[in-house]
Structure formats: C-alpha cells, structure tokens
Design an enzyme around this catalytic site. Sequence first.
Site, short mmCIF file in Angstrom:
data_model
loop_
_atom_site.label_atom_id
_atom_site.label_comp_id
_atom_site.label_asym_id
_atom_site.label_seq_id
_atom_site.Cartn_x
_atom_site.Cartn_y
_atom_site.Cartn_z
N ALA A 132 37.46 28.96 30.65
CA ALA A 132 36.91 29.66 31.81
C ALA A 132 37.32 31.11 31.74
O ALA A 132 38.42 31.44 31.31
CB ALA A 132 37.40 29.02 33.10
N SER A 133 36.41 31.97 32.17
CA SER A 133 36.68 33.41 32.17
C SER A 133 36.46 33.93 33.58
O SER A 133 35.32 34.01 34.05
CB SER A 133 35.75 34.12 31.18
OG SER A 133 36.04 35.49 31.10
N ALA A 134 37.55 34.24 34.27
CA ALA A 134 37.47 34.68 35.66
C ALA A 134 37.63 36.20 35.75
O ALA A 134 37.77 36.89 34.75
CB ALA A 134 38.53 33.97 36.49
N ILE A 136 40.09 38.12 37.11
CA ILE A 136 41.40 38.68 36.85
C ILE A 136 41.98 38.18 35.53
O ILE A 136 42.69 38.90 34.83
CB ILE A 136 42.38 38.34 37.99
CG1 ILE A 136 41.82 38.83 39.33
CG2 ILE A 136 43.75 38.97 37.73
CD1 ILE A 136 41.61 40.33 39.39
N GLN A 138 41.80 34.80 32.19
CA GLN A 138 41.07 33.77 31.47
C GLN A 138 41.96 32.54 31.34
O GLN A 138 43.18 32.64 31.34
CB GLN A 138 40.64 34.28 30.10
CG GLN A 138 39.73 35.49 30.19
CD GLN A 138 39.28 35.98 28.83
OE1 GLN A 138 38.12 35.88 28.48
NE2 GLN A 138 40.20 36.52 28.05
N VAL A 139 41.32 31.38 31.22
CA VAL A 139 42.05 30.11 31.20
C VAL A 139 41.82 29.40 29.87
O VAL A 139 40.67 29.24 29.44
CB VAL A 139 41.62 29.21 32.38
CG1 VAL A 139 42.40 27.91 32.36
CG2 VAL A 139 41.82 29.94 33.70
N LYS A 153 46.70 30.31 32.18
CA LYS A 153 45.94 31.46 32.70
C LYS A 153 46.61 32.73 32.20
O LYS A 153 47.81 32.93 32.38
CB LYS A 153 45.93 31.45 34.23
CG LYS A 153 45.15 32.63 34.82
CD LYS A 153 45.29 32.71 36.33
CE LYS A 153 44.51 31.65 37.03
NZ LYS A 153 44.45 31.88 38.51
N ASP A 288 40.13 31.51 49.02
CA ASP A 288 39.01 31.79 48.11
C ASP A 288 38.30 30.48 47.77
O ASP A 288 38.25 30.05 46.62
CB ASP A 288 39.55 32.46 46.84
CG ASP A 288 38.44 33.04 45.97
OD1 ASP A 288 37.31 33.21 46.48
OD2 ASP A 288 38.69 33.31 44.78
#
Length: 372
Positions: A132-134, A136, A138-139, A153, A288
């Site tokens: 996953a790429s968020a 703030i 990446q995971v 993360k 969130d």
Amino acid sequence: MVDFSQKTKRVMKLSGVIAKYGFDELFKRGDLEKYLPGNIKRKYSDKIDEINACTFYERIRMAIEEMGPVYVKFGQMLSNRKDILPEELIVQLQKLQDNVEVEKVDVREKMNLELGIEVDDYFSEIEEEPMASASIGQVFRGKLKNGEKVVVKIQRENIKPVIEADLEIMKNLAKTLENYYEEMKKMNIGDVVESFEKMLNEELSLSNELRNIERFANNFKRDERIHVPIVYKHLSNNHILTMEMIEGFKITDKEKIVEIGKKPEEIARTGLDLYLVQFLKHGFFHADPHPGNIFIKENGQIVFIDFGAMGRLYPNERELLINLIIYSLKKDVKKIFYEFLKRNNFKYEKNHNFIYITGSIYRIVWKKSKGR
C-alpha cells in the site's frame, strides 16, 4: 519557517496542474501568483477543452491526484464530510483512497540505518514492493523469525518540507476561496485546512502513532467486537512502524460481509456503537475513518488501522453530546437549544471534531427516531 524555494517549486508544479484542469482562476485571484515567474504565468490558458468529457467534480479529483500526497490526504479527509460537501464530490473524493504514487525505497537499507539493526536477524522475509502506498508513508509486508506476519510502515523520504510548503499554499488558497466564493466562506474552509494541518503534523510522527495504538488497545482490551493491531516497539521509531499484519477486507465490502455469515446492518450498528464508545466513554477516537482504514476480519471483528490522526474530546464536550442524544431521542428541541445557550462560554468554533461529531450523531439519532 517554510522554505521559500521549496514553496516556489511547489507553486510552479501545482499551478500547472490547476491550469490543466481549468482552475487557474484560483491563482489569478489569490496571493500565490506573486511567487510565479513570468514563463509559468504565460502557461495560464484555459485547457478545459482537453478534458471536456469529465465532469467538474471529476476534474477536482484528477487535479488532487496529480498534486501529490498532501492533497490526496486532504481529499480523503473531506470524503467523510457529507455535512459540507455535495454528494457528487464526495463520490469522487472517495476514489482517492488508494491512488497515491509509489516511491522507490530500499527497505532493508532504510531499516538498517534507522533502527541500527540487521534486518535478517529479525525478519525471515520482507517484500521490496509496497502493498500500500499512502500519503505520508508506504507499507511493506514481512514475516518475523517466529513466523508472525507483520507490516512495516516507512515514512516517505523528505516529506516534511513538502508538507510544510503545501500546507502554506493550501492556507493561501483557502483564504482566496473564502474571499471570492460565498459558499466556501460558509463552509469555513480556512478552519477545515487549519484542522487538517494539525492532524497532518501529528501523523508525521510514527512514534506518536505507536502510542495512539497502545492507548486505543488499552481502551478496548475487554471488547471482543474489536481487534487492535499488535505493535513491535523494538522494530519501530519516529519514521518506521512495525505492526501485526491484518488479514481481512474493507468494511464497505458487503458481499464479503455476507460471505462470512454476517449482516451488513449488524456490522454498521457495531461500528456505530464502537464509535459512540470512543466519543462518549473514552474521549479518544479514530479521526480518519475512511473505508480504507476500517477492516473486517473473517471472525467478524472490526479492525481500525492508521492511528496517526486521533481526535480528543474533553469531559464537558462528552457530557454535551450525551445530553444532545437524549434530547434528540425525546425530540425536545427547546432543551437542545438550551444546552448550547448554557455553554455559550465554551469555545467550540476551533474544535472541528466536536462540531462534526455533534452534527453526525444528531442526524443518526433523528433518523432513528423517525424510523428511517
């Protein structure tokens, strides 16, 4: 202090995106145009014909995606604000949840440098490509020597100066929008950005997120309806967070909910109950809650992830919420009004979490009282 060169560079990039999608009037009207050199200003041309097949709200979403992680994060936050945004825009903003560009990073080298460890001493495997790429960070998936599945993360490189510059630009844009558009002034977009700035600064510290998870886990340690991810403090610091891998599916996946033998309305009721416990009992809640941050395990437990943004309510705020729920169920409008008058010395205007929660709970309770 925001770096002037960084801000200028970001304005130049953002101006091109804004012009591309036909929103360059914002720069022309606002204070931001003074940061732009002449050759960029000459690029202000109406390019709307290139994307005339897209709706206005689609163009907003597409522009946000190109603007970068900070704007994507802001869009994600707004995707929950049905109280201030039209449904058509909410639908587009909800599509931002998984659309953040991947940043290449050497995971092993990063962990070795940050944590002062040899990764192979702790991990039997760790993937180099993010799951996953968020906004703030990446995971990355991994597995510890003892066989436990984890996720790591990792904060994006040099994200802080970009965030500082983008927040300064957003505040200028918000000011411009409020000055020239009455609807934006009614939405208090400047206050929304201010609230977002506070939330984003908290998310920049993964050590803060780790403490949030521990506190949240302690609050719900006796509640079997919810599962809180385990964190590994010895494999975490301010820029890296290692935690238990959650295997499940998004709370919006109705087909999977039915597949595991649950009813969507039951899951929705449990989710609401858990939030009410967070609001009214603990005064410490996940701030969130878009669908990408709430999962369901195969056993039906609800799992919140991404604890960077947490909200807090003071005892007097919680008391007011409880009274509003009671009076709403009784349909006692006079007492609802009286509650606000009685507390008119309390400064609610800066507590956006409180205002949003109050409105949301009031709408839920009112619908239930009407049998909807």
